[in-house]
Write an enzyme that holds these catalytic residues in place. Sequence first.
Site, PDB file in Angstrom:
ATOM      1  N   ASP A  99       0.865  -1.179   0.000  1.00  0.00           N
ATOM      2  CA  ASP A  99       0.000   0.000   0.000  1.00  0.00           C
ATOM      3  C   ASP A  99       0.899   1.226   0.000  1.00  0.00           C
ATOM      4  O   ASP A  99       2.014   1.164  -0.517  1.00  0.00           O
ATOM      5  CB  ASP A  99      -0.951  -0.031   1.201  1.00  0.00           C
ATOM      6  CG  ASP A  99      -2.274   0.671   0.921  1.00  0.00           C
ATOM      7  OD1 ASP A  99      -2.243   1.885   0.620  1.00  0.00           O
ATOM      8  OD2 ASP A  99      -3.338   0.037   1.007  1.00  0.00           O
ATOM      9  N   HIS A 119       1.237   1.868  -3.322  1.00  0.00           N
ATOM     10  CA  HIS A 119       0.189   2.665  -3.962  1.00  0.00           C
ATOM     11  C   HIS A 119       0.649   4.103  -4.178  1.00  0.00           C
ATOM     12  O   HIS A 119       0.187   4.774  -5.093  1.00  0.00           O
ATOM     13  CB  HIS A 119      -1.086   2.654  -3.122  1.00  0.00           C
ATOM     14  CG  HIS A 119      -1.791   1.336  -3.137  1.00  0.00           C
ATOM     15  ND1 HIS A 119      -2.975   1.113  -2.478  1.00  0.00           N
ATOM     16  CD2 HIS A 119      -1.482   0.159  -3.739  1.00  0.00           C
ATOM     17  CE1 HIS A 119      -3.368  -0.143  -2.678  1.00  0.00           C
ATOM     18  NE2 HIS A 119      -2.473  -0.738  -3.432  1.00  0.00           N
TER      19      HIS A 119
END
Length: 505
Positions: free
Chosen positions: A323, A357
């Site tokens: 992430d 991300h």
Amino acid sequence: MSLFQNKKGRTTGLSRVKRMDRRDFLKSSLAFTAPVLLSHCSSVASTAQVSELDRLWQQADAIEASIRAVVIPPKVYQASAHQVQVLPSQAEAIQAVSLARHNRQALQALIDLCHQQGGGRVLLSAGVWPCGAIRLKSNVELHLAKDALLQFVPEPELYLPYVHTRWEGMELMGYQPLIYAYQATNIAVTGQGRIDGGGSNQHWWPWKGAWKHTPWQVNPEQEQKNGRDLLMQMTEQGLPVEQRVLTPNFLRPPLLQTYDCQQVLIEGLTLTNSPFWLIHPVLTQDLTVRNVKCISHGPNSDGCDPESCQRVLIEGCEFDTGDDCIALKSGRNADGRRFATPVQQVLIQDCVMKAGHGGVVLGSEISGGAQAIFARRLVMSSPDLDRGLRIKTNALRGGEIDTVALRDIVIGQVKDAIVINYFYEEGRDGAYLPQVRNLSLHNVEIGQAERLFELRGFAEAPIGLIQLSKVTARALQLGVLEQVSEIRTQQVQLNGEAWQHNPQS
């Protein structure tokens, strides 16, 4: 200027790189961005503009100088074999849980003794130490020697009783973070060892439910969505924190959390396989995260997420995550507005971002706002890195974000280079308009992007001033620029041609 060394080993450019070992930084830069060089610009900015830029970055230097250092008493408390047991190589899973239960009690007793006697270093020597959740106390340093592995066993009972914590920006009584500190001062987690959170496709991570290709069998009765939705309701209703208890609870704990603490040092370690976020300081002041490797590819494996923290230094770290690499936060919705405590006075420097991300991210839990955020001398590059700089919010989160500055940045391969998105998740469905203004990017190389921009504001709340100087980018598309009040450019090139923002185009 170049971020690399020449063949004779002479350093070229960025002469002020400091604190992180220069050789490691240059080596990382070369490894991940070999085709990318910071550009030499022929023209020179005006004196007024240089002075404005210098004044801006003097704030970053002042943040670094203002952070109070951790000073641990010199006494050492060493965990010995009769206190904390090392896991045999052929141990069964049931034995690991039994050892972890024993070790949790023994290690916590040693930490408590160290604290009661005025503080010092609790030392774990080389070996594999299965354990359950532990709690740090004031004036205590937990130190892992080289080749020490603190192995957190993924058995939920080892993370009880529930403690006062935050999960995605909302307070609750939840699982104890694997390493936890509450209202402690002068604490540290350091060493050359490794801390493994026990997250895997079999343990912790399946509570996420459906995720990407979902490499596990989804059990609707054991996933976080129901608890997440219920916690959101509790938060919006203003339910007291002590009553926010989920039964059953499938909200995964972070690996390391300091809550309402002061003077915190996290240094040197490798953190792997976290159940949830890896490093999650909340309401913490004078925080230093230095030379830490965050490697975890599970769902919500954010690397370092300071939330409503003040005076923060993150330097010399490496992020390879499932992430966001670094995500700055300040609470979600009603809880964020209740505390009204921005994440502020943050300096990020000399770090490498690989998969994730986003490299440097603000949000999405940003209701308390953000102020004075600086990042310099970063290398971001990976086929699995989605975004370089990312600000994500919406009209339920709101939040005022003022003064975000990046300089001397290499973004090698990335999908979207610069993202400010007011339409994250709930988008326009809310009464709290975000405010983002005073964003500065200086001396930035973007080597390979699908889109240079994704800027999406609201007509009634446009994105504020963005200043770009000495930015050179190669991108397949310019991208999206919607509801941006002003973009000032100086020496900006896109695909080899000068570029200026034309709001009419």
